[in-house]
Design an enzyme around this catalytic site. Structure first.
Site, mmCIF file in Angstrom:
data_model
loop_
_atom_site.group_PDB
_atom_site.id
_atom_site.type_symbol
_atom_site.label_atom_id
_atom_site.label_comp_id
_atom_site.label_asym_id
_atom_site.label_seq_id
_atom_site.Cartn_x
_atom_site.Cartn_y
_atom_site.Cartn_z
ATOM 1 N N TYR A 1 3.057 9.589 0.269
ATOM 2 C CA TYR A 1 3.998 8.882 1.151
ATOM 3 C C TYR A 1 5.454 8.955 0.693
ATOM 4 C CZ TYR A 1 -0.253 6.457 2.837
ATOM 5 O OH TYR A 1 -1.491 6.141 3.323
ATOM 6 N N ASP B 1 0.843 -1.192 0.000
ATOM 7 C CA ASP B 1 0.000 0.000 0.000
ATOM 8 C C ASP B 1 0.881 1.247 0.000
ATOM 9 O OD1 ASP B 1 -2.808 1.223 0.622
ATOM 10 O OD2 ASP B 1 -1.467 2.154 2.078
ATOM 11 N N LYS C 1 -2.809 5.951 -3.991
ATOM 12 C CA LYS C 1 -3.891 6.884 -3.660
ATOM 13 C C LYS C 1 -3.673 8.252 -4.294
ATOM 14 C CE LYS C 1 -3.980 4.636 0.828
ATOM 15 N NZ LYS C 1 -2.564 4.268 0.860
ATOM 16 N N HIS D 1 -7.719 9.530 -1.579
ATOM 17 C CA HIS D 1 -7.093 9.440 -0.262
ATOM 18 C C HIS D 1 -7.972 10.008 0.860
ATOM 19 C CE1 HIS D 1 -2.756 9.117 1.494
ATOM 20 N NE2 HIS D 1 -3.651 8.789 2.393
#
Length: 314
Positions: free
Chosen positions: A47, A42, A77, A110
């Site tokens: 990130y 994920d 996302k 997200h």
């Protein structure tokens, strides 16, 4: 009813780290995760882990740890600065470029809000928070799926009400809602709603995201969970992950510790007792990720109740 073309692995590796892990450490950790058996990874544009994940997948193929990219389930996302009509496709194309992949297995919105277009920033400036044009953004995600750039589409951090609103306009319903879930935030109402609508839930922060700005120690310090773990000869993390698995929910859990990575997969050959489940059911509920950074008098959500569509304890 939505469907995920490829079964989502029940335990996946999360890659949201704070502070951001150096790229080489992230890559080596993902490579080790593939070695010990993780198949769901994920990530998200927010990130900064898409590139190291892509590099790790490439290396795993070279080493023969996997025969094909198709053995993996990759989720990413869409961040709010790209959650605008006509920005979704370029954002997904950038994600695929970062990952060096031809397609995702799952692409999620997200958060249920947009931000001013431009470069990624976190914390988000309150003046940059905007309401999302759900109809246009979701249609763009549907188009991405039709193009084969993602096998399935879904959302993250959506309440039952926001999912219901989305279902009214969606031609392709969301396959997944990825939300915070653990024994201290059990999401019973949301799970019931998603089960009724055929939406799969993936749990994030299953251990409370200790050591991050958005998490805390409550889950890992919970006395009830400590007692169950001790009685069963398991770790608190294993008890949390087993409980989530028994709810019919998949989970993404982040650890760069090699021993804990292995332990977190060792949840399938034992069960919690009826008494264990009853004790967990009675744990006082606290939300670990209230998302106060998205609350603003000038933004789309002026209160936590407006964001989550319910009163929350945190």
């Amino acid at each position: 009813m939505a469907s995920i073309p490829k079964a989502i692995p029940l335990v996946g590796m999360g890659t949201a780290a704070f502070p951001l892990a150096p790229s080489e450490i992230m890559k080596d950790s993902i490579l080790h995760a593939i070695k010990v058996g993780y198949r769901h990874f994920d990530t998200a544009s927010a990130y900064s882990s898409e590139k190291p994940l892509g590099e790790a997948i490439k290396k795993a193929l070279e080493l023969g740890l996997i025969k094909s990219r198709d053995e993996l389930f990759i989720t990413s996302k869409l961040w709010g600065n790209d959650a605008h009509p006509h920005c979704v496709l370029p954002a997904l194309q950038q994600t695929l470029k970062n990952l060096e992949l031809e397609y995702l297995d799952l692409y999620l919105i997200h958060w249920p809000l947009s931000m001013k277009p431009g470069n990624f920033e976190f914390p988000v400036k309150k003046e940059n928070l905007l309401p999302m044009d759900y109809a246009s953004v979701w249609k763009d995600l549907e188009d991405c799926q039709k193009l084969g750039l993602t096998k399935a589409i879904g959302v993250s951090n959506f309440s039952s009400k926001k999912l219901d609103d989305l279902l009214r306009i969606a031609k392709i319903p969301p396959a997944v809602n990825q939300v915070e879930m653990n024994p201290l935030w059990q999401q019973k109402k949301l799970r019931e709603f998603c089960a009724e609508k055929g939406i799969h839930i993936t749990a994030y922060s299953p251990l409370g995201a200790r050591g991050t700005p958005w998490g805390g120690d409550r889950v890992m310090e919970c006395q009830v969970l400590k007692e169950i773990a001790q009685a069963r000869g398991k770790t608190i993390a294993q008890v949390c992950l087993r409980w989530i698995y028994e709810q019919g929910v998949s989970v993404v859990v982040k650890s760069f510790n090699k021993e804990r990575m292995k332990e977190n997969l060792e949840i399938f050959d034992w069960e919690l007792s009826v008494e264990d489940i009853q004790k967990i059911d009675q744990i006082q509920q606290f939300k670990g990720v209230p998302a106060l950074e998205f609350i603003s008098d000038e933004g789309p959500y002026k209160s936590l109740v407006e964001l989550w569509d319910e009163e929350i304890q945190f």
